[in-house]
Design a protein around this motif. Structure first.
Motif, PDB file in Angstrom:
ATOM      1  N   ARG A  75       4.827 109.306  25.523  1.00 19.99           N
ATOM      2  CA  ARG A  75       4.069 110.502  25.859  1.00 19.99           C
ATOM      3  C   ARG A  75       2.847 110.634  24.953  1.00 19.99           C
ATOM      4  NH1 ARG A  75       8.007 112.490  22.355  1.00 19.99           N
ATOM      5  NH2 ARG A  75       7.432 114.260  21.047  1.00 19.99           N
ATOM      6  N   ILE A  77       0.498 112.769  22.654  1.00 16.71           N
ATOM      7  CA  ILE A  77       0.632 113.966  21.830  1.00 16.71           C
ATOM      8  C   ILE A  77      -0.698 114.385  21.203  1.00 16.71           C
ATOM      9  CG2 ILE A  77       3.064 113.533  21.321  1.00 16.71           C
ATOM     10  CD1 ILE A  77       2.156 112.534  18.537  1.00 16.71           C
ATOM     11  N   GLY A 269       1.562 113.754  29.125  1.00 15.35           N
ATOM     12  CA  GLY A 269       1.526 114.451  27.836  1.00 15.35           C
ATOM     13  C   GLY A 269       0.691 115.712  27.913  1.00 15.35           C
ATOM     14  N   TYR A 271      -1.357 118.210  25.138  1.00 14.00           N
ATOM     15  CA  TYR A 271      -1.846 118.086  23.774  1.00 14.00           C
ATOM     16  C   TYR A 271      -3.112 118.922  23.604  1.00 14.00           C
ATOM     17  CZ  TYR A 271      -4.474 114.568  26.424  1.00 14.00           C
ATOM     18  OH  TYR A 271      -5.215 113.928  27.370  1.00 14.00           O
TER      19      TYR A 271
END
Length: 274
Positions: A75, A77, A269, A271
């Motif tokens: 994923r 981040i 993801g 972020y």
């Protein structure tokens, strides 16, 4: 201490981006020859984070890295945007008149085409890595050779900077993704305002425009779209998109709304955008 897997060696642009993103932290770099090796390092140790280039303002997207990202199951981040500045480095005893050969990665050489054209006496030779070219000149004591890479590599490998900022386009940036395995102890950012998604669509008229209309309705800003063909399925594509939002709940509602219209939808993801 954070363990970070990068493609390249110390002094590479991946190294510089990692130290900028994790500024003030002590890093243990895991230097990988390839992006495939980067993902293997993460899979072998869930505490290892990855930092991987995904696009450049001049060279465009690194398409293979999108495939690696999706297939790996890791994923996103975080992200970091690095200003790419190229310098010409050589052994301390060399000077401009003694240089006969310039070594670097093909992309770096292409980004310094005008500079190299102004020095036709230089023989241009491809290398696997920008910093790797500098390291080879240092370790093999290659007189008359120069490397195109970041100026920081001079300090690392005992070289000197012959010329700075030799790139053709001064608005040259590379975007890097910060990656973690699904099991890594790295919680999702509570201040996330950006997300990356991947999905497939049925080969039907208006299928993409329907999805984009839903994002527009929920006031989700589309910042990038990249399509890649699905191997073995003629005229079908995977769409990788980046979106920005200012309300997490509205973003989740938009995902629920587009899900029935897509196939293989996955959030890669959430972020904080840079």
């Amino acid at each position: 201490m954070r363990k970070i897997a990068i493609q390249g060696i110390r002094g590479s642009f991946h190294d510089i981006a990692a130290h900028q993103y994790f500024e003030g932290e002590t890093l243990q770099l895991i230097c990988c020859d390839t992006f495939e090796a980067l993902f293997r390092a993460m899979q072998a140790d869930s505490s290892v984070l990855g930092l991987m280039a995904i696009e450049n303002t001049i060279a465009g997207s690194l398409l293979h890295n999108y495939e690696l990202l999706r297939e790996s199951g890791v994923r996103i981040i975080g992200e970091h945007k690095l200003h790419i500045e190229h310098s010409l480095l050589c052994l301390p005893e060399d000077d401009p008149a003694s240089i006969v050969e310039v070594n670097s990665h093909p992309v770096a050489l292409a980004q310094c085409r005008n500079y190299l054209a102004a020095h036709p006496a230089y023989k241009v030779v491809l290398a696997d890595d920008t910093a790797g070219a500098a390291a080879a000149i240092s370790s093999q004591h290659l007189h008359g050779h120069a490397a195109i890479c970041h100026a920081d590599a001079a300090r690392l490998y005992g070289l000197k900077v012959l010329d700075r900022a030799i790139e053709d386009n001064k608005h040259n940036y590379t975007r890097f993704l910060v990656l973690a395995t699904q099991t890594a102890d790295s919680p999702a950012a509570t201040d996330a305002d950006k997300a990356s998604l991947v999905f497939a669509l049925p080969h039907e008229e208006g299928s993409l425009s329907q999805v984009l209309s839903i994002f527009s309705f929920y006031r989700i800003n589309l910042t990038k779209i990249q399509s890649l063909p699905i191997i073995g399925r003629e005229w079908e594509y995977l769409f990788y998109i980046d979106v920005c939002y200012d309300a997490a709940e509205r973003f989740r509602q938009s995902i629920q709304a587009v899900a029935p219209l897509t196939r293989e939808l996955r959030v890669l993801g959430e972020y904080r955008g840079k």
